[in-house]
Design a protein around this motif. Sequence first.
Motif, PDB file in Angstrom:
ATOM      1  N   UNK A 205     -13.463  71.509 -15.756  1.00  0.00           N
ATOM      2  CA  UNK A 205     -13.785  72.752 -16.455  1.00  0.00           C
ATOM      3  C   UNK A 205     -12.866  72.916 -17.660  1.00  0.00           C
ATOM      4  N   UNK A 206     -11.586  72.557 -17.441  1.00  0.00           N
ATOM      5  CA  UNK A 206     -10.631  72.681 -18.549  1.00  0.00           C
ATOM      6  C   UNK A 206     -11.018  71.734 -19.681  1.00  0.00           C
ATOM      7  N   UNK A 207     -11.441  70.531 -19.301  1.00  0.00           N
ATOM      8  CA  UNK A 207     -11.865  69.567 -20.322  1.00  0.00           C
ATOM      9  C   UNK A 207     -13.040  70.117 -21.118  1.00  0.00           C
ATOM     10  N   UNK A 208     -14.015  70.671 -20.393  1.00  0.00           N
ATOM     11  CA  UNK A 208     -15.203  71.201 -21.074  1.00  0.00           C
ATOM     12  C   UNK A 208     -14.801  72.311 -22.029  1.00  0.00           C
ATOM     13  N   UNK A 209     -13.859  73.175 -21.597  1.00  0.00           N
ATOM     14  CA  UNK A 209     -13.420  74.252 -22.491  1.00  0.00           C
ATOM     15  C   UNK A 209     -12.661  73.682 -23.678  1.00  0.00           C
ATOM     16  N   UNK A 210     -11.849  72.644 -23.408  1.00  0.00           N
ATOM     17  CA  UNK A 210     -11.048  72.049 -24.478  1.00  0.00           C
ATOM     18  C   UNK A 210     -11.935  71.411 -25.547  1.00  0.00           C
ATOM     19  N   UNK A 211     -13.146  70.982 -25.119  1.00  0.00           N
ATOM     20  CA  UNK A 211     -14.077  70.421 -26.095  1.00  0.00           C
ATOM     21  C   UNK A 211     -14.610  71.496 -27.027  1.00  0.00           C
ATOM     22  N   UNK A 212     -14.335  72.765 -26.677  1.00  0.00           N
ATOM     23  CA  UNK A 212     -14.787  73.860 -27.518  1.00  0.00           C
ATOM     24  C   UNK A 212     -16.128  74.426 -27.108  1.00  0.00           C
ATOM     25  N   UNK A 213     -16.601  74.100 -25.889  1.00  0.00           N
ATOM     26  CA  UNK A 213     -17.868  74.649 -25.429  1.00  0.00           C
ATOM     27  C   UNK A 213     -17.734  76.140 -25.154  1.00  0.00           C
ATOM     28  N   UNK A 214     -18.856  76.832 -25.359  1.00  0.00           N
ATOM     29  CA  UNK A 214     -18.818  78.247 -25.040  1.00  0.00           C
ATOM     30  C   UNK A 214     -18.715  78.433 -23.527  1.00  0.00           C
ATOM     31  N   UNK A 215     -18.122  79.553 -23.088  1.00  0.00           N
ATOM     32  CA  UNK A 215     -17.866  79.765 -21.666  1.00  0.00           C
ATOM     33  C   UNK A 215     -19.173  79.749 -20.855  1.00  0.00           C
ATOM     34  N   UNK A 216     -20.250  80.343 -21.419  1.00  0.00           N
ATOM     35  CA  UNK A 216     -21.512  80.367 -20.667  1.00  0.00           C
ATOM     36  C   UNK A 216     -22.008  78.947 -20.403  1.00  0.00           C
ATOM     37  N   UNK A 217     -21.827  78.059 -21.402  1.00  0.00           N
ATOM     38  CA  UNK A 217     -22.265  76.671 -21.228  1.00  0.00           C
ATOM     39  C   UNK A 217     -21.381  75.977 -20.193  1.00  0.00           C
ATOM     40  N   UNK A 218     -20.075  76.250 -20.258  1.00  0.00           N
ATOM     41  CA  UNK A 218     -19.154  75.647 -19.289  1.00  0.00           C
ATOM     42  C   UNK A 218     -19.582  76.021 -17.877  1.00  0.00           C
ATOM     43  N   UNK A 219     -19.879  77.310 -17.695  1.00  0.00           N
ATOM     44  CA  UNK A 219     -20.265  77.773 -16.357  1.00  0.00           C
ATOM     45  C   UNK A 219     -21.594  77.147 -15.947  1.00  0.00           C
ATOM     46  N   UNK A 220     -22.581  77.243 -16.838  1.00  0.00           N
ATOM     47  CA  UNK A 220     -23.925  76.848 -16.432  1.00  0.00           C
ATOM     48  C   UNK A 220     -24.051  75.342 -16.242  1.00  0.00           C
TER      49      UNK A 220
END
Lengths: 284, 322
Positions: free
Chosen positions: B219-234
Motif C-alpha cells: 500500500x505504501x508503494x502504491x501511495x509512493x507512486x503517487x496514486x490517488x487514495x481511492x485508487x490505492x484502496x480500490x
Amino acid sequence: MNLPLEYALPPRHWFIRYAHQPGALVGLGIGLVILLIAIFANIIAPTNPKVTVADALHAPSLAHWFGADDLGRDTFSNVIHGTRVALIVGLVTALTSTLIGTLVGLVSGYVGGWWDDLLMRVTETFQMLPRFFLALLLVSLFGSNIMWVALMLGLTFWTGPARLLRSQVLSIKNREFVIAARSIGAHELAIMFRHVLPNAFAPVVVSAARQIAGAILTEAGLSFLGLGDPTLVSWGQLLNNAQRFIRTAWWLFVFPGAALALTILSTTLIADGLVAALRPQTHE
Amino acid sequence: MRAYLVRRLLQLAPVVLLILAINFTLIQLAPGDPVLILAGDSGNETYYAEMRAKYGLDRPAYEQFARYVLNILRGDFGYSFRYGQPVFAVILERVPATLLLMLTAQTIAIIVGIGLGMIAGSRPSGNLGLFIRTGAALGYALPVFWIGQLSILFFAYQLGWFPVYGMESLRAGYTGIARVFDIAHHLALPALTLAVVEIGLLVRLTDATLRDLSGEDFARTARAKGLRETIVVRRHILRNALLPVVTAIGGQLGALLTGAVLVEIVFAWPGLGRLLYDAMLARDYPLLMAMFLVSAFGVVIGNLITDLLYTRIDPRVRFEAR
C-alpha cells in the motif's frame, strides 16, 4: 516521542490500555450491571415471574413497568430473571469451550507431528458442522436442562479457541525463553503449561468473551424454538411467547429483546476492548 | 484446477463420514429405544419391527453403522410419519424457499456490508467511520428473530409497507410477472432482517482488514507512486482484503442457515425453518435427524464452493494447489 498507548506501556499494563477506551468501559459497565441483576434477581424482581399478578396483556404502567403477558405474569420480573439463564449459559459455555480448545490447541501446536495432523483434521471437521442444528438435535434428544445445554454448546464451540491457541503456540514454542527453560532441564509438561501457555493465551481470552455472546444468542434461539429449560425463565422463551402478540402487545417482545441485545452488545464491546488492550499479544 | 478439485473432494470424505458417525452415535445414545428415533413416535409395532430388521438393530454396532451409511448413500434418509412421505422428499420441497431467502439476504449483505466496510475502513478517524462502526456493532448484537419482530411491528403493521406473513398472496391467484412481484414483496422484509446481522459482521471485518492492510508495504508503494487514495484502496488494498472476507462469508453459511430458520418462523416463511419447528413439535425424529444431515452437507458444499472461489480471487492459492 509520543508512542501510541498500546506500544508505550508494557503488556502487563493491559488494564490501563483497556480503561482508555470509552466503548470498552461502557461495555464493562453494562456487563457489571447485568451481572448484579442476575445475582440479585430475587430481590430486584418485584413479583414472582411465574405467578399471575395483573390482567392478561396488561400494558406497561407504573405498577408493571414492562406490562404483563397473556397469563398476567409481570414482564419486568421475567426479564430480570432471564439474565440468570443468559449469564449461566454464556459463562459455562465459554468456560467449557475454552478449556477444551486450550487443551486441543496446546497439544496440537506444542507436540506437533502426527498429533497435530489428527487434531487439526478433527477441528476442521467440527468447524464445518452447523452448530445450531447440532445443538438443536442434542437438546431435543437429551433434554434441555440449563447446565446440559451450556455444556453441550461448549462441546460445539471449542474449535475457534483451539485454532487460535495452536497458531500462537507455533509462533512461541521455539523462542529463546522456551529453549532456555528446556536447557535447564524443565519438564516438557512444565514448559507447556508454565511457559508457553501463559504467553499464548491472550487471543483466547478475547475469543472467550466473544463466545459468551455466541452462546447467549444460541440459547436464545433454542428457547425461541421452544427448546429452553422449561423450569426457568429465558429471554428466548419470552420472545417465543410474544410471537403470537406482535400486533397486540409490543411490550412482550420489545423488552426481552432489548435485554438480549444489550447483553450481546456489552460482551462485544468488552471483547473489542480486550483486543486493543492485549494488542502486543494478539494479532486479530 | 481439476486436480485441485479432486483433492478437495477427497478431503471432504472424512468430514462426511464424521457427520454420519455423529448422527449414528446420537441415535444410539439417545434415551429410549433407538427405533423410536429411526421410525418416529408413531407407536406402530409392525413398522417398528420392519425398521429393526432394516437397520439391523439386533446386529453388532459396526454392522448397524454400515447399514445406516448404505441407506443414506442410497438417498434413503428415513420416513416421516407426520407428512406420510420419505423425509428427503419433504425436505427437498422446502429447500427452494429457504435458498431464495438466504441468497437474497446474502446478496444484500455482501453489497451493503462490504460497501459500508470500505467507507469505514478508508476513514480510520472521523464521524462517518465511527457512525458506521457503531451501527455495525449494534447490528451484530441484535438477535435476528427480534429484528424480525420489530420490523413486522413497524414496517408491516404500523406503516403497512409490507405483508406480515407468508411467501405469497395465495388467494389473489397471481400468475406470471405479477406473482414474481408478489413474492418479492413478501420476501423484502425477511431478507432485509436476515441481512442485518450479516451486514454487521461484514462491515466489521472489511473495516478491520482494510485498516490492517493500509499500513502494509504494497500500500505504501502504491501511495509512493503517487496514486490517488481511492485508487490505492480500490485496486490494491481491497483485492487483498477480499480473501479474509470471502473466507468469512463461506464460514458464515451455517450461521446464515440458522438465521434463515429463525427468521422463517417469525415471518411464517414456508421453508426449512417452519419444517424444523413443526418436526420438533411433532417429535418427528427421522425428519430432525435428516435435517441435520442435509444442512451439514449443505454447509460442506458451500465451503467447497468458497474454496474454489479462492483460486479465482487469489492466484497464489492456485499455484500452491498444483
